[in-house]
Design a protein around this motif. Structure first.
Motif, PDB file in Angstrom:
ATOM      1  N   LEU A 349       2.612  -7.534   5.528  1.00 33.83           N
ATOM      2  CA  LEU A 349       2.606  -6.179   6.096  1.00 33.83           C
ATOM      3  C   LEU A 349       4.004  -4.994   5.629  1.00 33.83           C
ATOM      4  O   LEU A 349       4.043  -4.007   4.594  1.00 33.83           O
ATOM      5  CB  LEU A 349       2.139  -5.245   7.569  1.00 33.83           C
ATOM      6  CG  LEU A 349       0.923  -5.889   7.866  1.00 33.83           C
ATOM      7  CD1 LEU A 349       1.137  -5.619   9.503  1.00 33.83           C
ATOM      8  CD2 LEU A 349      -0.415  -4.710   6.960  1.00 33.83           C
ATOM      9  N   THR A 350       5.143  -5.051   5.661  1.00 34.66           N
ATOM     10  CA  THR A 350       6.037  -5.280   5.366  1.00 34.66           C
ATOM     11  C   THR A 350       6.779  -4.682   3.933  1.00 34.66           C
ATOM     12  O   THR A 350       7.111  -4.130   3.732  1.00 34.66           O
ATOM     13  CB  THR A 350       7.225  -5.546   6.707  1.00 34.66           C
ATOM     14  OG1 THR A 350       7.583  -5.574   7.799  1.00 34.66           O
ATOM     15  CG2 THR A 350       9.390  -5.149   5.547  1.00 34.66           C
ATOM     16  N   ARG A 351       6.486  -5.978   3.619  1.00 29.78           N
ATOM     17  CA  ARG A 351       6.473  -6.829   2.315  1.00 29.78           C
ATOM     18  C   ARG A 351       5.186  -5.504   1.463  1.00 29.78           C
ATOM     19  O   ARG A 351       5.877  -4.693   0.640  1.00 29.78           O
ATOM     20  CB  ARG A 351       6.089  -7.716   1.994  1.00 29.78           C
ATOM     21  CG  ARG A 351       5.908  -8.154   0.401  1.00 29.78           C
ATOM     22  CD  ARG A 351       6.471  -9.864   0.181  1.00 29.78           C
ATOM     23  NE  ARG A 351       5.875  -9.988  -1.221  1.00 29.78           N
ATOM     24  CZ  ARG A 351       5.161  -9.661  -2.442  1.00 29.78           C
ATOM     25  NH1 ARG A 351       3.817  -9.636  -1.738  1.00 29.78           N
ATOM     26  NH2 ARG A 351       4.772 -10.278  -3.225  1.00 29.78           N
ATOM     27  N   VAL A 361       3.416  -0.714  -7.604  1.00 28.57           N
ATOM     28  CA  VAL A 361       1.891  -1.125  -7.067  1.00 28.57           C
ATOM     29  C   VAL A 361       1.835  -2.703  -6.642  1.00 28.57           C
ATOM     30  O   VAL A 361       2.505  -3.746  -7.031  1.00 28.57           O
ATOM     31  CB  VAL A 361       0.669  -1.304  -8.656  1.00 28.57           C
ATOM     32  CG1 VAL A 361      -0.586  -1.602  -8.387  1.00 28.57           C
ATOM     33  CG2 VAL A 361       0.738   0.048  -9.385  1.00 28.57           C
ATOM     34  N   PRO A 362       1.052  -2.692  -4.812  1.00 25.39           N
ATOM     35  CA  PRO A 362       1.692  -3.863  -4.410  1.00 25.39           C
ATOM     36  C   PRO A 362       0.474  -5.193  -5.366  1.00 25.39           C
ATOM     37  O   PRO A 362      -0.523  -4.695  -6.178  1.00 25.39           O
ATOM     38  CB  PRO A 362       0.587  -3.235  -3.171  1.00 25.39           C
ATOM     39  CG  PRO A 362       1.263  -2.585  -2.937  1.00 25.39           C
ATOM     40  CD  PRO A 362       0.491  -1.057  -4.668  1.00 25.39           C
ATOM     41  N   VAL A 393      -1.421   3.036  -2.797  1.00 25.21           N
ATOM     42  CA  VAL A 393      -1.224   2.352  -4.153  1.00 25.21           C
ATOM     43  C   VAL A 393       0.348   3.511  -4.131  1.00 25.21           C
ATOM     44  O   VAL A 393      -0.168   4.900  -3.825  1.00 25.21           O
ATOM     45  CB  VAL A 393      -1.249   2.890  -5.264  1.00 25.21           C
ATOM     46  CG1 VAL A 393      -2.160   1.551  -4.637  1.00 25.21           C
ATOM     47  CG2 VAL A 393      -2.612   3.281  -5.791  1.00 25.21           C
ATOM     48  N   PRO A 394       1.307   4.171  -5.226  1.00 20.60           N
ATOM     49  CA  PRO A 394       2.237   5.435  -5.219  1.00 20.60           C
ATOM     50  C   PRO A 394       1.498   6.081  -5.621  1.00 20.60           C
ATOM     51  O   PRO A 394       0.585   5.479  -6.376  1.00 20.60           O
ATOM     52  CB  PRO A 394       3.122   4.401  -5.726  1.00 20.60           C
ATOM     53  CG  PRO A 394       3.597   3.222  -6.180  1.00 20.60           C
ATOM     54  CD  PRO A 394       1.490   2.701  -5.914  1.00 20.60           C
ATOM     55  N   ASP A 400       4.645  -2.597 -11.825  1.00 20.78           N
ATOM     56  CA  ASP A 400       3.476  -3.258 -10.967  1.00 20.78           C
ATOM     57  C   ASP A 400       4.266  -4.418 -10.178  1.00 20.78           C
ATOM     58  O   ASP A 400       5.173  -5.440 -10.936  1.00 20.78           O
ATOM     59  CB  ASP A 400       3.037  -3.446 -12.151  1.00 20.78           C
ATOM     60  CG  ASP A 400       1.714  -4.291 -11.641  1.00 20.78           C
ATOM     61  OD1 ASP A 400       1.681  -4.168 -10.289  1.00 20.78           O
ATOM     62  OD2 ASP A 400       0.331  -4.452 -12.722  1.00 20.78           O
ATOM     63  N   ALA A 401       4.375  -4.268  -8.916  1.00 15.56           N
ATOM     64  CA  ALA A 401       5.037  -5.468  -8.641  1.00 15.56           C
ATOM     65  C   ALA A 401       3.969  -6.655  -8.971  1.00 15.56           C
ATOM     66  O   ALA A 401       5.075  -8.111  -8.989  1.00 15.56           O
ATOM     67  CB  ALA A 401       4.529  -5.542  -6.608  1.00 15.56           C
TER      68      ALA A 401
END
Length: 549
Positions: A349-351, A361-362, A393-394, A400-401
């Motif tokens: 969750l923190t990540r 973007v996770p 998302v941002p 993009d991660a």
């Protein structure tokens, strides 16, 4: 000429219209789209045999709201339905934290994660038992909530107030680690905190996570039987039985102001609708002050503050028609929960939150996953599941991660790529999930905004839930009330205190303010305040305690 025009037929606008109609006012609600509801709607757009909730789906705040309760919507045919379990948070190792409506069952489940965590859960529930009703009253009362706050302060003095105040402002990671030895209780608090745009390390996320957890424990996460649209249908029926009118396909483009007072609204079709008493705007804050009201009618300081207005995170949502239940590796505890949190632990969750903060973007998005047929068997054929998930998302993508090069254009390719990424995240916890997908619908941030202009860039809470934009900071510093610098104009959307969620409080607060301001003495005071605001002053009046309409 109606006494009031309400701009927007979302739940807040419809609650406001109902309360005004209850007081004997004539009311017209003007809605831009071809059906009412705003972010509370359902359809069969994914599959003709499946009912899908287009935006919001589970309603713990509506279940707890005294405003909704007083409307007696059951008399209009509204029925609530519950899943066997409220919420589950499975882990990839097969363990699962579960929030049940039975407090003892929740505690017993958490005890399996670590000895003593059942007592820890009971301790948090005991606090809620003492303070919960007053917290709910304070939350859903116009700011400042004088009477509920006085009662709450008395209870806090008797229960160690400073320690409890500290708990409410703690980051949820810190609160979870202080209260629980095992991961189960920590996940329930942290996952619920992320229902808002609050990272596990954000101040106040602990209080929000505790509040949502306790609402789930005491009220469940119910759904309207037959789809989210049933809630809106009940509000519209109630309003129309009291003489109110809802006109869809009527987009308001201007609030007409004369001598500092809202006197009419103008629609995109060129119609001018004059008002006798008030205009209530169930629209976003930037839309009201940046589009509907001309800048010359607003104080320069307000316009300057709007530059600092912060939206909550953008949202990406998927709806599915599934051929069978989700094959969660955690088994029945997850399969029978209406809501499932999908993330492999607090660190994930923190990540996820850190990637959003860095405008990435996770790569492993945290998901709120809804199992609607588990909560309401009427949503799809027997043995199937109507499901959805959303993540954040941002607003402005910086990278993009993952490895797909998503830029935030959200064209067809990017939508499909990220939808696949969301499904891959579900597969981590439910192997075989994808094989059960009959159809899917993608609602990317631009799609959500096109469906409802209040969801700017897919922001679903009317502005950030962070502490710097709550209470008297919401929507901008020094406000916290539905009144605006324009006499007879009231903010009735989630942009106003207390913010997002389907509970009706912003609409009810605006309606009560309009009813109070229609009295001769209040009209004179409002004119004086408006005159001061026009000269650049931003007084904070000592408002009287809440009055019931």
């Amino acid at each position: 000429m109606p006494d009031a025009v309400v701009i927007g037929a979302g739940p807040n606008g419809l609650v406001a219209a109902n309360l005004l109609a209850d007081a004997g006012w004539s009311v017209e609600v003007l809605e831009a789209h071809d059906e009412p509801g705003g972010a509370v709607r359902s359809d069969r757009g994914v599959h003709p045999d499946y009912i899908s909730d287009v935006c919001s789906a589970f309603y713990p705040l509506a279940a707890a709201s005294p405003i909704v309760a007083r409307l007696a919507l059951h008399e209009e045919g509204l029925c609530w339905s519950h899943a066997p379990r409220v919420l589950a948070h499975p882990l990839t190792d097969g363990r699962c934290a579960v929030l049940e409506r039975d407090r003892a069952a929740t505690a017993a489940g958490l005890e399996t994660f670590a000895p003593g965590d059942a007592l820890a859960w009971d301790h948090l529930c005991d606090i809620w038992d003492r303070l919960g009703p007053d917290i709910v009253d304070a939350l859903f009362t116009p700011f400042p909530p004088v009477r509920p706050t006085a009662r709450l302060a008395a209870r806090l003095r008797a229960a160690g107030g400073l320690r409890l105040a500290r708990m409410m402002v703690l980051p949820v990671r810190r609160l979870a680690e202080e209260e629980f030895r095992g991961e189960g209780g920590r996940l329930l608090l942290a996952g619920n905190a992320l229902h808002a745009d609050l990272a596990p390390e954000a101040a106040g996320s602990g209080g929000f996570g505790w509040l949502m957890s306790m609402l789930g424990q005491s009220h469940g996460f119910p759904v309207p039987l037959g789809g989210a649209g049933a809630l809106v249908d009940a509000l519209v029926r109630r309003l129309e039985r009291r003489g109110g009118v809802v006109r869809c396909g009527e987009r308001v483009v201007e609030v007409t102001v004369r001598a500092g007072r809202a006197v009419a609204v103008r629609t995109a079709g060129g119609e001018t609708v004059p008002v006798n008493r008030a205009v209530l705007a169930d629209v976003s804050v930037p839309a009201l002050y940046g589009e509907l009201v001309a800048p010359q009618h607003l104080p320069p300081r307000l316009l300057d503050d709007l530059r600092r207005f912060q939206w909550d995170w953008a949202t990406f949502k998927l709806d599915w028609a599934l051929s069978g239940p989700v094959p969660w590796a955690a088994g029945e505890p997850a399969a029978t929960a209406g809501t499932v949190h999908v993330a492999d632990g607090l660190d994930e969750l923190t990540r996820f939150s850190a990637q959003l903060s860095m405008r990435e973007v996770p790569d492993r998005p945290f998901l709120l996953f809804g199992q609607m047929t588990a909560a309401d068997a009427s949503r799809s054929p027997a043995g199937t599941e109507s499901a959805w998930a959303y993540t954040h998302v941002p607003h402005r993508v910086g990278g993009d991660a993952g490895d797909a090069g998503i830029t935030g254009s959200w064209d067809q390719r990017e939508q499909e790529v990220f939808a696949d990424r969301v499904e891959a995240q579900v597969e981590r916890f439910a192997p075989g999930f994808r094989s059960r997908i009959l159809a899917r619908r993608i609602l990317a941030p631009p799609t959500l905004e096109a469906m409802n202009a209040n969801l700017r860039g897919g922001a679903i809470n009317g502005g950030t839930t962070a502490m710097h934009q709550q209470l008297f900071f919401r929507p901008v510093p020094g406000t916290g009330r539905p009144e605006t610098p324009v006499e007879g104009l009231y903010l009735a959307s989630a942009g106003a205190h207390p913010g997002g969620g389907v509970h009706g409080a912003p609409g009810a607060n605006a309606a009560r303010a309009a009813l109070r301001s229609s009295r001769p003495l209040r009209r004179a005071l409002t004119r004086a305040q408006t005159a001061l605001a026009g000269r650049g002053f931003r007084p904070t009046p000592a408002y009287e305690a809440q009055e019931r309409p």
